[in-house]
Design a protein around this motif. Sequence first.
Motif, short mmCIF file in Angstrom:
data_model
loop_
_atom_site.label_atom_id
_atom_site.label_comp_id
_atom_site.label_asym_id
_atom_site.label_seq_id
_atom_site.Cartn_x
_atom_site.Cartn_y
_atom_site.Cartn_z
N UNK A 141 0.82 -1.37 0.07
CA UNK A 141 -0.02 -0.09 -0.05
C UNK A 141 0.78 1.06 -0.05
N UNK A 142 1.89 1.14 0.97
CA UNK A 142 2.64 2.47 0.93
C UNK A 142 3.50 2.79 -0.39
N UNK A 143 3.80 1.78 -1.21
CA UNK A 143 4.46 1.69 -2.34
C UNK A 143 3.64 2.37 -3.25
N UNK A 144 2.33 1.60 -3.42
CA UNK A 144 1.54 2.25 -4.41
C UNK A 144 0.89 3.75 -4.17
N UNK A 157 -10.18 10.14 -0.67
CA UNK A 157 -9.83 8.90 0.06
C UNK A 157 -8.40 9.49 0.88
N UNK A 158 -8.84 10.02 2.20
CA UNK A 158 -7.42 10.59 2.70
C UNK A 158 -6.85 9.37 3.43
N UNK A 159 -5.47 9.39 3.65
CA UNK A 159 -4.85 8.61 4.44
C UNK A 159 -5.11 6.98 4.13
N UNK A 174 -6.54 3.07 0.67
CA UNK A 174 -6.45 1.54 0.43
C UNK A 174 -7.82 1.01 -0.30
N UNK A 175 -8.86 1.66 0.19
CA UNK A 175 -10.36 1.36 -0.11
C UNK A 175 -10.56 1.55 -1.76
#
Length: 442
Positions: free
Chosen positions: A228-231, A248-250, A254-255
């Motif tokens: 997720x952090x890479x994306x 879609x903050x923070x 991911x959603x």
Amino acid sequence: MTEKDIKPIPNYIMDEIFKRDIKIHPWQESMVRYYAYLTIWKKELVKVTVAVTTQKKQWCCKQVAVHGVNSSKCFVKDMEYNYFGYGYRVGWFTEELQPYQKRFEDGKWYTADTKYYDPYAPLINRGVIAKIPEYRYSAYQHYSGRDIISYLRIYSRFPQTEYMLKNGLCAYAENITLLKKFAKDKKFCKWFIRHRKELALPYGNTYNITTIREAYKTDSPLKEVKHFLFRKKQFERETRFNPIRTLFPGWKLQTYFDYSNKQNITDNLYLDYLNACNYLGVDMSKKQNLLPADFYKWHDIRIRQYSEAKAIAAAKNKQELMQKFSEVAEKYLPLQHNKRSAFICVIARSPADLIREGEMLGHCVGRMDYDERFVQEKSLIFFVRTKEHPDRPLVTLEYSLKTYKVLQCYAEHNTQPNDDILHYVNKVWLPYANKTLKQIAA
């Protein structure tokens, strides 16, 4: 530790170094190798680094660096660290293996900064550590890093490193940030040990501190957090996706990532949908609007509604838009390409061209605000066709005048073009267009 404390290499250490070196590097000429051994001087643990070489069928070994566990500086002799990528250089004039004395080689010990004068060297006698009471339980036997002295210094401040080594987490044992968190947060320490199987990866494949913190905070699998952090990092590089990040903050991002993967859509496609919804005043706080169950269906509906609304609003300005569109197209006409390829690339000459292209290929280039972006010289629209059928729509691409990049490149119904077309666009036309654009700007 002082310079006067430095003693010659013990004979048994010299013999052990010789045995190991001959076994690993059997009489390799010229190449310098490094080994290290431990000793105790005035109750201080000291690591001595020695350089080894084989020249003129002669094996030589000499001390070049001395590091004390309680000393901020090290002692260096006949060795130089080169800042320009050549690494370490050792002089061998005293041993009569070179014809002249190098400028850094005079046989004297000098103090230096530890971080520059500590070449990687296999350790000969690790067991000496057990003779010093304060390090007896440091789990030094499990340490597999490059500098045992550095580790023992850290262990003196953070005894928690012992548990990390015993649990196979050597790669994290010298991370000061993690160790500070261990000292303050017992729950984090328990979580870390509980996930030791996931964390026990070889050097170079470990999780960074940000990934570990987020996994702990969200109680999510480390692999998922890392992905997720890479994306997220890649996604945030494109400022045009800011409207999506606002929705879609923070970690809610991911959603969105899960949704886009499930629906098999690109970020650009969702951005077109979002822009249409915002223009139409659609309530994006409702889940059915934010994440429609059938994205492509609602994408087409919103784009059609948007196109109709825009057509009504733009009716008065149509003539002016057409005139400006034509002027911009004429300005960037040199970016067209029809050389040395089975494909050609032509620029859109009017809004009507965009509409026809969109209808023929079944995408939204003629129904969104691409004409306005074109007129404002934010991006240009080009049509890729074959020389055999120059009037038959094949692929549409959007080119950024700001970043000199292809923003979108789609064939019929927003599908990816074949490899031949992608090669033409990225390897033939794009370099030509960038070069020509710079000439126009000049």
